[in-house]
Scaffold this active site. Structure first.
Site, PDB file in Angstrom:
ATOM      1  N   SER A  40      -2.943  -2.045  -7.641  1.00  0.00           N
ATOM      2  CA  SER A  40      -1.844  -1.327  -8.286  1.00  0.00           C
ATOM      3  C   SER A  40      -1.839  -1.704  -9.762  1.00  0.00           C
ATOM      4  O   SER A  40      -2.431  -2.727 -10.150  1.00  0.00           O
ATOM      5  CB  SER A  40      -0.510  -1.740  -7.645  1.00  0.00           C
ATOM      6  OG  SER A  40       0.604  -1.292  -8.399  1.00  0.00           O
ATOM      7  N   TYR A  64       5.373  -7.601  -3.872  1.00  0.00           N
ATOM      8  CA  TYR A  64       4.379  -6.550  -4.097  1.00  0.00           C
ATOM      9  C   TYR A  64       3.466  -6.921  -5.261  1.00  0.00           C
ATOM     10  O   TYR A  64       2.238  -6.873  -5.152  1.00  0.00           O
ATOM     11  CB  TYR A  64       5.100  -5.234  -4.375  1.00  0.00           C
ATOM     12  CG  TYR A  64       4.171  -4.046  -4.564  1.00  0.00           C
ATOM     13  CD1 TYR A  64       3.622  -3.403  -3.465  1.00  0.00           C
ATOM     14  CD2 TYR A  64       3.871  -3.556  -5.837  1.00  0.00           C
ATOM     15  CE1 TYR A  64       2.787  -2.307  -3.627  1.00  0.00           C
ATOM     16  CE2 TYR A  64       3.038  -2.474  -6.004  1.00  0.00           C
ATOM     17  CZ  TYR A  64       2.498  -1.850  -4.890  1.00  0.00           C
ATOM     18  OH  TYR A  64       1.662  -0.767  -5.056  1.00  0.00           O
TER      19      TYR A  64
END
Length: 267
Positions: A154, A167
């Protein structure tokens, strides 16, 4: 057969919807056969619903509509033994494995003091341990002929994105894992790369994150803004990067952090 990945056999996790489905369909368009894996049930620590078995069946139908084969397994990527068994079955049916896309991932939202240990465990287990389990399930089938491991990280794997600490930490972990594997596996012609999307319009969207940015910490909102004039990318933009890394066009590309991030990591 024709296509940029004609005849290749590719594993995709988190394949039932969103980016996973997009990756699978894009690869099928270019000639690949697919092993499609998804948990197909929701998790209590995740505030948005996860995909269903019907979603996974629809991905398989879309792959088959392009004349390609699809082997489907409902598996939790946190279960390494079950994932390996599913991949072994898919490889037996397709005749080999050329690439793996570790795409399964989840996201929670919250400030540092409201994020629970249960959320930490779920996110790290799915995003990081699940990526490792995917690599470990794929690698025995690539030792002799080489292959491509594509691990979806990401923009948060390259930047200190706040309000979803597990995350961000897990996606940074995917980078470290992939860099290490790229060094270790280069001698047997296995390439390992990460892909780093900006926000993508998929089902992975906790509403609480938007509330936090709008009401609780608006000062942090600029960290989520892209340099290019878009709010979010589309799944196909990420799938095109996956296609390149699965193809022989990237035969000497390894250890790459492939950003498809609209410039969000520049900010």
């Amino acid at each position: 057969m024709s296509g940029r990945v004609a005849g290749k056999r590719v594993l995709v996790t988190g394949a039932a919807r969103g980016m996973g489905r997009s990756h699978a369909v894009r690869l099928a368009e270019e000639g690949a056969d697919l092993i499609l894996v998804d948990i197909c049930e929701s998790l209590p620590e995740i505030e948005y619903p996860l995909a269903t078995s019907e979603d996974l069946d629809e991905t398989a139908r879309l792959v088959q509509a392009h004349g390609r084969r699809a082997v489907v397994h409902i598996v939790d990527v946190r279960d390494g033994a079950a994932l390996s068994a599913a991949v072994d079955d898919g490889v037996a049916k397709l005749g080999g494995l050329d690439a793996s896309v570790a795409n399964a991932g989840v996201l929670t939202a919250g400030t540092w003091d409201t994020t629970t240990s249960e959320q930490w465990r779920t996110v790290v287990d799915v995003n990081l341990i699940g990526t490792w389990n995917t690599c470990a399930a794929a690698l025995p089938h690539m030792q002799e002929r080489g292959g491509s491991l594509i691990n979806i990280s990401s923009a948060a794997g390259l930047k200190g994105t706040p309000l979803h600490l597990p995350y961000t930490a897990s996606k940074h972990g995917v980078v470290g894992l992939s860099r290490s594997l790229a060094n270790e596996l280069a001698a047997v012609n296995i390439r390992v790369n990460t892909v780093h999307p900006t926000g993508v319009e998929t089902g992975m969207r906790p509403d609480s994150l938007h509330s936090l940015l709008a009401e609780g910490r608006p000062d942090l909102a600029p960290l989520f803004m892209n340099a290019l004039p878009i709010v979010m990318a589309e799944a196909i933009d990420i799938s095109n990067a996956v296609l390149f890394l699965a193809s022989d066009e990237s035969r000497y590309v390894t250890g790459l952090e492939f950003k498809v991030d609209a410039g969000v990591t520049l900010r």
